[in-house]
Design a protein around this motif. Structure first.
Motif, PDB file in Angstrom:
ATOM      1  N   LEU A  17      -2.281  18.609 -32.328  1.00 36.76           N
ATOM      2  CA  LEU A  17      -2.285  18.947 -30.903  1.00 36.76           C
ATOM      3  C   LEU A  17      -2.967  17.880 -30.041  1.00 36.76           C
ATOM      4  N   THR A  18      -4.045  17.299 -30.543  1.00 33.63           N
ATOM      5  CA  THR A  18      -4.830  16.394 -29.694  1.00 33.63           C
ATOM      6  C   THR A  18      -4.880  14.980 -30.273  1.00 33.63           C
ATOM      7  N   TYR A  19      -5.167  14.015 -29.391  1.00 30.60           N
ATOM      8  CA  TYR A  19      -5.295  12.630 -29.855  1.00 30.60           C
ATOM      9  C   TYR A  19      -6.440  12.495 -30.858  1.00 30.60           C
ATOM     10  N   LYS A  20      -7.537  13.206 -30.589  1.00 33.87           N
ATOM     11  CA  LYS A  20      -8.707  13.129 -31.478  1.00 33.87           C
ATOM     12  C   LYS A  20      -8.315  13.524 -32.910  1.00 33.87           C
ATOM     13  N   GLU A  21      -7.570  14.622 -33.021  1.00 33.96           N
ATOM     14  CA  GLU A  21      -7.133  15.052 -34.365  1.00 33.96           C
ATOM     15  C   GLU A  21      -6.218  14.006 -34.999  1.00 33.96           C
ATOM     16  N   ALA A  22      -5.336  13.429 -34.157  1.00 34.62           N
ATOM     17  CA  ALA A  22      -4.406  12.412 -34.677  1.00 34.62           C
ATOM     18  C   ALA A  22      -5.191  11.210 -35.195  1.00 34.62           C
ATOM     19  N   LEU A  27      -7.142   7.863 -39.554  1.00 34.19           N
ATOM     20  CA  LEU A  27      -8.235   7.108 -40.176  1.00 34.19           C
ATOM     21  C   LEU A  27      -8.516   7.585 -41.591  1.00 34.19           C
ATOM     22  N   SER A  28      -8.394   8.898 -41.817  1.00 32.08           N
ATOM     23  CA  SER A  28      -8.682   9.337 -43.189  1.00 32.08           C
ATOM     24  C   SER A  28      -7.555   8.934 -44.131  1.00 32.08           C
ATOM     25  N   ILE A  29      -6.330   8.852 -43.622  1.00 33.23           N
ATOM     26  CA  ILE A  29      -5.236   8.343 -44.474  1.00 33.23           C
ATOM     27  C   ILE A  29      -5.495   6.860 -44.762  1.00 33.23           C
ATOM     28  N   TRP A  30      -5.788   6.115 -43.716  1.00 35.28           N
ATOM     29  CA  TRP A  30      -6.030   4.677 -43.889  1.00 35.28           C
ATOM     30  C   TRP A  30      -7.147   4.412 -44.895  1.00 35.28           C
ATOM     31  N   ASP A  31      -8.208   5.178 -44.792  1.00 32.00           N
ATOM     32  CA  ASP A  31      -9.346   5.051 -45.689  1.00 32.00           C
ATOM     33  C   ASP A  31      -8.940   5.167 -47.150  1.00 32.00           C
ATOM     34  N   GLY A  32      -8.096   6.133 -47.435  1.00 34.21           N
ATOM     35  CA  GLY A  32      -7.711   6.412 -48.818  1.00 34.21           C
ATOM     36  C   GLY A  32      -6.631   5.486 -49.333  1.00 34.21           C
ATOM     37  N   VAL A  33      -5.842   4.904 -48.465  1.00 29.69           N
ATOM     38  CA  VAL A  33      -4.705   4.084 -48.914  1.00 29.69           C
ATOM     39  C   VAL A  33      -5.178   2.766 -49.498  1.00 29.69           C
ATOM     40  N   LEU A  53      -3.148   4.795 -31.384  1.00 32.74           N
ATOM     41  CA  LEU A  53      -3.281   4.516 -32.815  1.00 32.74           C
ATOM     42  C   LEU A  53      -2.927   3.063 -33.122  1.00 32.74           C
ATOM     43  N   SER A  54      -1.945   2.517 -32.388  1.00 32.64           N
ATOM     44  CA  SER A  54      -1.554   1.133 -32.686  1.00 32.64           C
ATOM     45  C   SER A  54      -2.675   0.164 -32.322  1.00 32.64           C
ATOM     46  N   LEU A  55      -3.539   0.544 -31.395  1.00 30.05           N
ATOM     47  CA  LEU A  55      -4.650  -0.343 -31.029  1.00 30.05           C
ATOM     48  C   LEU A  55      -5.719  -0.393 -32.115  1.00 30.05           C
ATOM     49  N   ILE A  56      -5.733   0.617 -32.990  1.00 28.98           N
ATOM     50  CA  ILE A  56      -6.729   0.627 -34.074  1.00 28.98           C
ATOM     51  C   ILE A  56      -6.399  -0.457 -35.113  1.00 28.98           C
ATOM     52  N   SER A 241      -1.986  16.769 -44.137  1.00 27.90           N
ATOM     53  CA  SER A 241      -3.247  16.909 -44.877  1.00 27.90           C
ATOM     54  C   SER A 241      -3.498  15.553 -45.529  1.00 27.90           C
ATOM     55  N   SER A 242      -4.624  14.906 -45.177  1.00 23.53           N
ATOM     56  CA  SER A 242      -4.843  13.570 -45.763  1.00 23.53           C
ATOM     57  C   SER A 242      -4.983  13.686 -47.282  1.00 23.53           C
ATOM     58  N   GLU A 243      -5.573  14.788 -47.784  1.00 26.49           N
ATOM     59  CA  GLU A 243      -5.734  14.926 -49.241  1.00 26.49           C
ATOM     60  C   GLU A 243      -4.370  14.941 -49.935  1.00 26.49           C
ATOM     61  N   LYS A 244      -3.484  15.811 -49.417  1.00 27.64           N
ATOM     62  CA  LYS A 244      -2.161  15.933 -50.062  1.00 27.64           C
ATOM     63  C   LYS A 244      -1.365  14.638 -49.919  1.00 27.64           C
ATOM     64  N   PHE A 245      -1.393  14.066 -48.720  1.00 34.30           N
ATOM     65  CA  PHE A 245      -0.600  12.859 -48.471  1.00 34.30           C
ATOM     66  C   PHE A 245      -1.095  11.712 -49.363  1.00 34.30           C
ATOM     67  N   LEU A 246      -2.423  11.587 -49.472  1.00 36.98           N
ATOM     68  CA  LEU A 246      -2.973  10.504 -50.299  1.00 36.98           C
ATOM     69  C   LEU A 246      -2.660  10.727 -51.776  1.00 36.98           C
ATOM     70  N   GLU A 247      -2.607  11.977 -52.188  1.00 41.06           N
ATOM     71  CA  GLU A 247      -2.257  12.277 -53.574  1.00 41.06           C
ATOM     72  C   GLU A 247      -0.802  11.858 -53.850  1.00 41.06           C
ATOM     73  N   ILE A 248       0.075  12.158 -52.910  1.00 36.88           N
ATOM     74  CA  ILE A 248       1.487  11.742 -53.056  1.00 36.88           C
ATOM     75  C   ILE A 248       1.570  10.215 -53.147  1.00 36.88           C
ATOM     76  N   ILE A 249       0.814   9.545 -52.289  1.00 41.88           N
ATOM     77  CA  ILE A 249       0.825   8.070 -52.302  1.00 41.88           C
ATOM     78  C   ILE A 249       0.307   7.547 -53.644  1.00 41.88           C
ATOM     79  N   LYS A 250      -0.759   8.169 -54.139  1.00 44.14           N
ATOM     80  CA  LYS A 250      -1.369   7.716 -55.401  1.00 44.14           C
ATOM     81  C   LYS A 250      -0.386   7.886 -56.564  1.00 44.14           C
ATOM     82  N   ILE A 251       0.247   9.050 -56.623  1.00 43.74           N
ATOM     83  CA  ILE A 251       1.205   9.306 -57.712  1.00 43.74           C
ATOM     84  C   ILE A 251       2.371   8.315 -57.613  1.00 43.74           C
TER      85      ILE A 251
END
Ligand code: PGA
Length: 255
Positions: A17-22, A27-33, A53-56, A241-251
């Motif tokens: 819903l919000t930019y903050k959540e996005a 960032l948590s996806i980026w951290d884990g990747v 997000l593109s500015l990050i 969910s960063s946990e689920k998404f990162l798990e998919i990426i890891k597998i």
């Protein structure tokens, strides 16, 4: 995104819903990747979040749009053109998602969008897939016809930036019947490569990456990859969910 790697694309759809959540999710996806070697990771986010997000500038997670309109500027209320999306510094766009098709995108319009995006050097994930899987195999003709129209008169030399997502409509979202059986998804991925070979020649058909989407989660994703035909995933709910998404990426990275 380098070509020989697998590809995992998160499709956030109209979330969060919000930019903050996005930003927190990004960032948590980026951290884990960080450490993965064999997978390119991308997320397609609502347009309003793309600029921030593109500015990050987290280079190991590409950002993409979920749709676009052909061309540059003009009297198209509510539309955002390919050129405007490019201005945001994003690398790719999803075109022809079944949810856009349900809102009225015809194969002809999808074709215009694809041509415009490829001409402007965006990478394109075009989504195809049947609504009903019939016993007699008509769904294959349906997918073939989608591809023939969606890719009509696309310049051959631009196809290096094209990826296809096989997304059976009945397998998508929280009301999905079930995910596709891996053997069925592999069968259709081979079929998609064959149809593209018929249109553009074998050299193109062999190379075009085909990813699978529809209720992909950490429990089922590994099963799709063993034949080496499916080149990755388009992930909806589980990418929120960063946990689920990162798990998919890891597998995906490990297979
Ligand atoms: P889902 O969505 O993973 O939530 O089924 C996939 C998609 O629509 O791309």
């Amino acid at each position: 995104m380098s070509k020989s790697k697998k590809l995992v694309v998160g499709n956030w759809k109209m979330n969060p819903l919000t930019y903050k959540e996005a930003e927190d999710l990004y960032l948590s996806i980026w951290d884990g990747v960080g450490k993965c070697k064999n997978v390119n990771v991308a997320i397609t986010v609502p347009l309003v979040f793309l600029r921030g997000l593109s500015l990050i500038k987290k280079s190991n997670v590409s950002l993409g749009a979920q749709d676009c309109f052909p061309g540059e500027i003009g009297p198209f209320t509510g539309a955002v053109s390919v050129r405007m999306i490019k201005e945001l510094g994003v690398q790719f766009v999803i075109i022809g998602h079944s949810e856009r098709r349900a809102m009225g995108d015809s194969d002809q319009l999808i074709n215009e969008k694809i041509k415009s995006a490829l001409l402007n050097n965006l990478k394109v994930v075009v989504c195809v897939g049947e609504s009903i899987r019939d016993e007699s195999g008509d769904y294959l003709n349906f997918i073939k016809n989608q591809l023939i129209t969606d890719l009509s008169k696309v310049k051959r030399n631009l196809l290096k930036n094209l990826m296809v997502a096989y997304e059976p409509v009945w397998a998508i979202g929280k009301d999905a019947l079930r995910p596709a059986v891996p053997e069925d998804a592999v069968e259709v991925a081979i079929f998609i490569k064959k149809v593209i070979s018929e249109i553009f020649g074998r050299a193109v058909g062999i190379k075009v990456p085909v990813i699978y989407g529809g209720s992909v989660d950490p429990k089922n994703c590994g099963n799709y990859l063993h034949d080496g035909v499916i080149n990755g995933f388009l992930v909806g709910r589980a990418s929120l969910s960063s946990e689920k998404f990162l798990e998919i990426i890891k597998i995906t990275d490990e297979i």
